[in-house]
Scaffold this active site. Structure first.
Site, PDB file in Angstrom:
ATOM      1  N   PHE A  46      -9.800  -0.365  -4.969  1.00 43.63           N
ATOM      2  CA  PHE A  46      -8.389  -0.576  -5.125  1.00 43.63           C
ATOM      3  C   PHE A  46      -7.869   0.833  -5.053  1.00 43.63           C
ATOM      4  CE2 PHE A  46      -4.263  -0.841  -6.726  1.00 43.63           C
ATOM      5  CZ  PHE A  46      -3.685  -1.797  -5.933  1.00 43.63           C
ATOM      6  N   MET A  47      -8.346   1.555  -6.094  1.00 43.33           N
ATOM      7  CA  MET A  47      -7.648   2.958  -6.395  1.00 43.33           C
ATOM      8  C   MET A  47      -8.757   3.798  -5.165  1.00 43.33           C
ATOM      9  SD  MET A  47      -5.218   3.664  -8.387  1.00 43.33           S
ATOM     10  CE  MET A  47      -4.233   2.783  -9.433  1.00 43.33           C
ATOM     11  N   ARG A  73       8.835  -7.138  -9.308  1.00 46.70           N
ATOM     12  CA  ARG A  73       8.328  -6.639  -7.875  1.00 46.70           C
ATOM     13  C   ARG A  73       8.007  -7.453  -6.571  1.00 46.70           C
ATOM     14  NH1 ARG A  73       2.289  -6.658  -7.724  1.00 46.70           N
ATOM     15  NH2 ARG A  73       2.240  -8.038  -9.795  1.00 46.70           N
ATOM     16  N   LYS A 111      -8.370   6.757  -2.465  1.00 45.29           N
ATOM     17  CA  LYS A 111      -8.279   7.976  -2.136  1.00 45.29           C
ATOM     18  C   LYS A 111      -7.137   8.634  -2.985  1.00 45.29           C
ATOM     19  CE  LYS A 111     -11.266   8.974   1.683  1.00 45.29           C
ATOM     20  NZ  LYS A 111     -11.214   9.484   2.975  1.00 45.29           N
ATOM     21  N   TYR A 150       6.378   8.257  -1.313  1.00 45.62           N
ATOM     22  CA  TYR A 150       5.160   8.378  -1.787  1.00 45.62           C
ATOM     23  C   TYR A 150       4.706   9.894  -1.981  1.00 45.62           C
ATOM     24  CZ  TYR A 150      -0.215   8.023  -2.312  1.00 45.62           C
ATOM     25  OH  TYR A 150      -1.318   7.958  -2.556  1.00 45.62           O
ATOM     26  N   GLU A 198      -6.114  10.092 -10.670  1.00 46.54           N
ATOM     27  CA  GLU A 198      -7.606  10.177 -11.625  1.00 46.54           C
ATOM     28  C   GLU A 198      -7.646   9.446 -12.829  1.00 46.54           C
ATOM     29  OE1 GLU A 198      -6.076  12.997 -10.129  1.00 46.54           O
ATOM     30  OE2 GLU A 198      -7.511  13.149  -8.718  1.00 46.54           O
ATOM     31  N   LYS A 199      -6.377   9.672 -13.701  1.00 46.80           N
ATOM     32  CA  LYS A 199      -5.950   8.898 -14.886  1.00 46.80           C
ATOM     33  C   LYS A 199      -5.689   7.417 -14.487  1.00 46.80           C
ATOM     34  CE  LYS A 199      -5.781  10.467 -18.912  1.00 46.80           C
ATOM     35  NZ  LYS A 199      -4.975  10.991 -20.178  1.00 46.80           N
ATOM     36  N   SER A 216      -4.784   2.653   4.343  1.00 43.43           N
ATOM     37  CA  SER A 216      -4.817   2.019   3.161  1.00 43.43           C
ATOM     38  C   SER A 216      -4.771   0.542   3.152  1.00 43.43           C
ATOM     39  CB  SER A 216      -3.672   2.503   2.087  1.00 43.43           C
ATOM     40  OG  SER A 216      -3.938   1.797   0.956  1.00 43.43           O
ATOM     41  N   LYS A 241       0.580  -1.312   0.084  1.00 42.06           N
ATOM     42  CA  LYS A 241      -0.122   0.011   0.034  1.00 42.06           C
ATOM     43  C   LYS A 241       0.875   1.214   0.052  1.00 42.06           C
ATOM     44  CE  LYS A 241      -3.521  -1.223  -0.642  1.00 42.06           C
ATOM     45  NZ  LYS A 241      -3.620  -1.748  -1.923  1.00 42.06           N
ATOM     46  N   THR A 293       0.070   9.311 -15.071  1.00 35.21           N
ATOM     47  CA  THR A 293       0.277   8.596 -13.573  1.00 35.21           C
ATOM     48  C   THR A 293      -0.411   9.431 -12.735  1.00 35.21           C
ATOM     49  OG1 THR A 293       2.318   9.646 -13.572  1.00 35.21           O
ATOM     50  CG2 THR A 293       2.340   7.207 -14.369  1.00 35.21           C
ATOM     51  N   HIS A 305       7.337  -7.363  -2.212  1.00 31.32           N
ATOM     52  CA  HIS A 305       6.939  -6.643  -0.898  1.00 31.32           C
ATOM     53  C   HIS A 305       7.696  -7.220   0.178  1.00 31.32           C
ATOM     54  CE1 HIS A 305       3.394  -4.575  -2.398  1.00 31.32           C
ATOM     55  NE2 HIS A 305       2.268  -5.723  -2.337  1.00 31.32           N
TER      56      HIS A 305
HETATM   57  N1  PPS Z   1      -1.386   7.534  -9.244  1.00 30.65           N
HETATM   58  C1  PPS Z   1      -1.592   7.419  -7.836  1.00 30.65           C
HETATM   59  N2  PPS Z   1      -1.315   8.612  -7.261  1.00 30.65           N
HETATM   60  C2  PPS Z   1      -1.588   8.423  -6.066  1.00 30.65           C
HETATM   61  N3  PPS Z   1      -1.797   7.579  -5.206  1.00 30.65           N
HETATM   62  C3  PPS Z   1      -2.044   6.298  -5.866  1.00 30.65           C
HETATM   63  C4  PPS Z   1      -1.835   6.145  -7.358  1.00 30.65           C
HETATM   64  N4  PPS Z   1      -1.974   5.002  -7.742  1.00 30.65           N
HETATM   65  C5  PPS Z   1      -2.384   4.157  -6.729  1.00 30.65           C
HETATM   66  N5  PPS Z   1      -2.465   4.955  -5.607  1.00 30.65           N
HETATM   67  C6  PPS Z   1      -2.584   4.555  -4.253  1.00 30.65           C
HETATM   68  O1  PPS Z   1      -1.612   3.732  -3.524  1.00 30.65           O
HETATM   69  C7  PPS Z   1      -2.515   2.900  -2.528  1.00 30.65           C
HETATM   70  C8  PPS Z   1      -2.299   1.243  -3.492  1.00 30.65           C
HETATM   71  O2  PPS Z   1      -0.615   0.982  -3.203  1.00 30.65           O
HETATM   72  P1  PPS Z   1      -0.221  -0.189  -3.492  1.00 30.65           P
HETATM   73  O3  PPS Z   1      -0.346  -0.124  -5.172  1.00 30.65           O
HETATM   74  O4  PPS Z   1       1.273  -0.365  -3.289  1.00 30.65           O
HETATM   75  O5  PPS Z   1      -0.921  -1.437  -3.139  1.00 30.65           O
HETATM   76  S1  PPS Z   1      -0.602  -2.981  -3.225  1.00 30.65           S
HETATM   77  O6  PPS Z   1       0.419  -3.192  -2.115  1.00 30.65           O
HETATM   78  O7  PPS Z   1       0.178  -3.320  -4.424  1.00 30.65           O
HETATM   79  O8  PPS Z   1      -1.774  -3.616  -2.931  1.00 30.65           O
HETATM   80  C9  PPS Z   1      -3.897   3.154  -2.696  1.00 30.65           C
HETATM   81  O9  PPS Z   1      -3.891   4.073  -1.672  1.00 30.65           O
HETATM   82  P2  PPS Z   1      -5.229   4.661  -0.826  1.00 30.65           P
HETATM   83  O10 PPS Z   1      -6.071   5.365  -2.014  1.00 30.65           O
HETATM   84  O11 PPS Z   1      -4.555   5.489   0.337  1.00 30.65           O
HETATM   85  O12 PPS Z   1      -5.743   3.260  -0.413  1.00 30.65           O
HETATM   86  C10 PPS Z   1      -4.089   3.996  -4.048  1.00 30.65           C
HETATM   87  O13 PPS Z   1      -5.275   4.530  -4.199  1.00 30.65           O
END
Ligand code: PPS
Length: 294
Positions: A254-255, A106, A257, A193, A230-231, A138, A48, A227, A108
């Site tokens: 999954f996406m 990749r 906030k 991040y 929203e996109k 998250s 996350k 990236t 973790h």
């Molecule tokens: N482009 C972009 N900009 C900002 N934030 C983003 C973006 N893409 C993914 N996210 C946010 O990243 C969180 C998911 O993390 P991971 O991709 O590491 O998840 S995972 O571990 O692979 O399951 C998850 O965070 P939260 O929204 O806080 O839950 C995603 O929304």
């Protein structure tokens, strides 16, 4: 050891005291025997922390900003996930072995559990860290919707589970510390991040340099635009889709906030004070500096 069960199936096991998906533990011998190559790039994150985000950035850089090429497969299938193991599908290791070089992979895994060949390979490591409180939030929502991980219980229960490191891939504190302390010993780019969020152009340029890709300003602008949260949420190839029996996005997307500081909407004052105290103890002596004005 089984930590939590769904019916009769344990969802988590352990390796060297670190909770991991039981399927990963079952495949541990194959994972540890993985042969890294000098031209591999390994994306490393605590869950996350922005894995999917950095994957899309790396893929666009690798393909010189060609958006169509990055539509070739869903994001989770582009870069093998080393610890993925769900027979009869090929495991992450098998996918990586079958992939043409140079490979982007990749994981973790905490640094101490990485297959040893990575340390001998002189390959590149790209680590992305996200502040612990937002990771906790998250991860909580992710565990609510992810049927392959234990049910998180209530917010208060999950808060305890997370701070005690009893979540899959273990303690946030040990993970981030472990990778941070290695950063000068290997070829590693260590990103945050919060920095990517605040200045995506600057951070993407760092990744380009690290990947030795010299792309012009228009390509950089494309990567920044493609990236945004929203996109990527609107892009079916980056918004992680899976059958409802695995990820139930009607519970939490999954996406979700994609912001900094959502912890303020979740932590009580007492939880925040306690968390800060634990953070001070666990991160004592480390030079890592997270953005605090969230
Ligand atoms: N482009 C972009 N900009 C900002 N934030 C983003 C973006 N893409 C993914 N996210 C946010 O990243 C969180 C998911 O993390 P991971 O991709 O590491 O998840 S995972 O571990 O692979 O399951 C998850 O965070 P939260 O929204 O806080 O839950 C995603 O929304």
């Amino acid at each position: 050891m089984a930590l939590t069960t769904a019916g009769t199936q344990p969802l988590l096991g352990e390796v060297a005291g670190i909770p991991l998906p039981a399927t990963t533990v079952d495949n541990w011998h194959q994972i540890q025997g993985f042969k890294a190559q000098p031209d591999d790039l390994l994306i490393c994150t605590y869950p996350k922390s922005g894995t999917t985000w950095i994957q899309e950035i790396v893929d666009l850089i690798e393909h010189s900003g060609d958006v169509d090429k990055c539509q070739r497969a869903a994001i989770q299938h582009r870069h093998p996930f080393l610890e993925w193991a769900r027979p009869p599908q090929p495991s992450g290791v098998e996918k990586a072995r079958a992939m043409p070089r140079p490979r982007v992979l990749r994981t973790h895994l905490p640094a101490q559990l990485l297959p040893p060949s990575f340390w001998e390979s002189n390959c590149k490591f790209l680590y992305v860290a996200r502040n612990a409180k937002d990771c906790l939030v998250s991860y909580y929502h992710f565990q609510r919707m992810n049927r392959t991980l234990p049910d998180p219980g209530t917010w208060d229960q999950y808060f305890e589970t997370f701070i005690s490191g009893k979540v899959a891939w273990g303690s946030w504190f040990e993970h981030v510390r472990g990778w941070w302390e290695l950063r000068d010993n290997v070829q590693m780019l260590f990103l945050f991040y919060e920095d990517i969020k605040r200045d995506p152009k600057q951070e993407i340029q760092k990744v380009m340099k690290f990947m030795e890709k010299n792309l012009d300003g228009a390509v950089l602008d494309t990567i920044v635009q493609e990236t945004t949260f929203e996109k990527m949420k609107a892009n079916p190839m980056t918004n992680r889709s899976a059958p409802k029996t695995i990820l139930d996005q009607s519970i939490s997307p999954f996406m979700r906030k994609g912001i900094m500081g959502d912890w303020k909407n979740h932590f009580t004052v007492a939880q925040n004070e306690r968390f800060d105290e634990i953070y001070r103890q666990k991160m004592k002596g480390t030079s890592i500096n997270f953005c605090t004005e969230l």
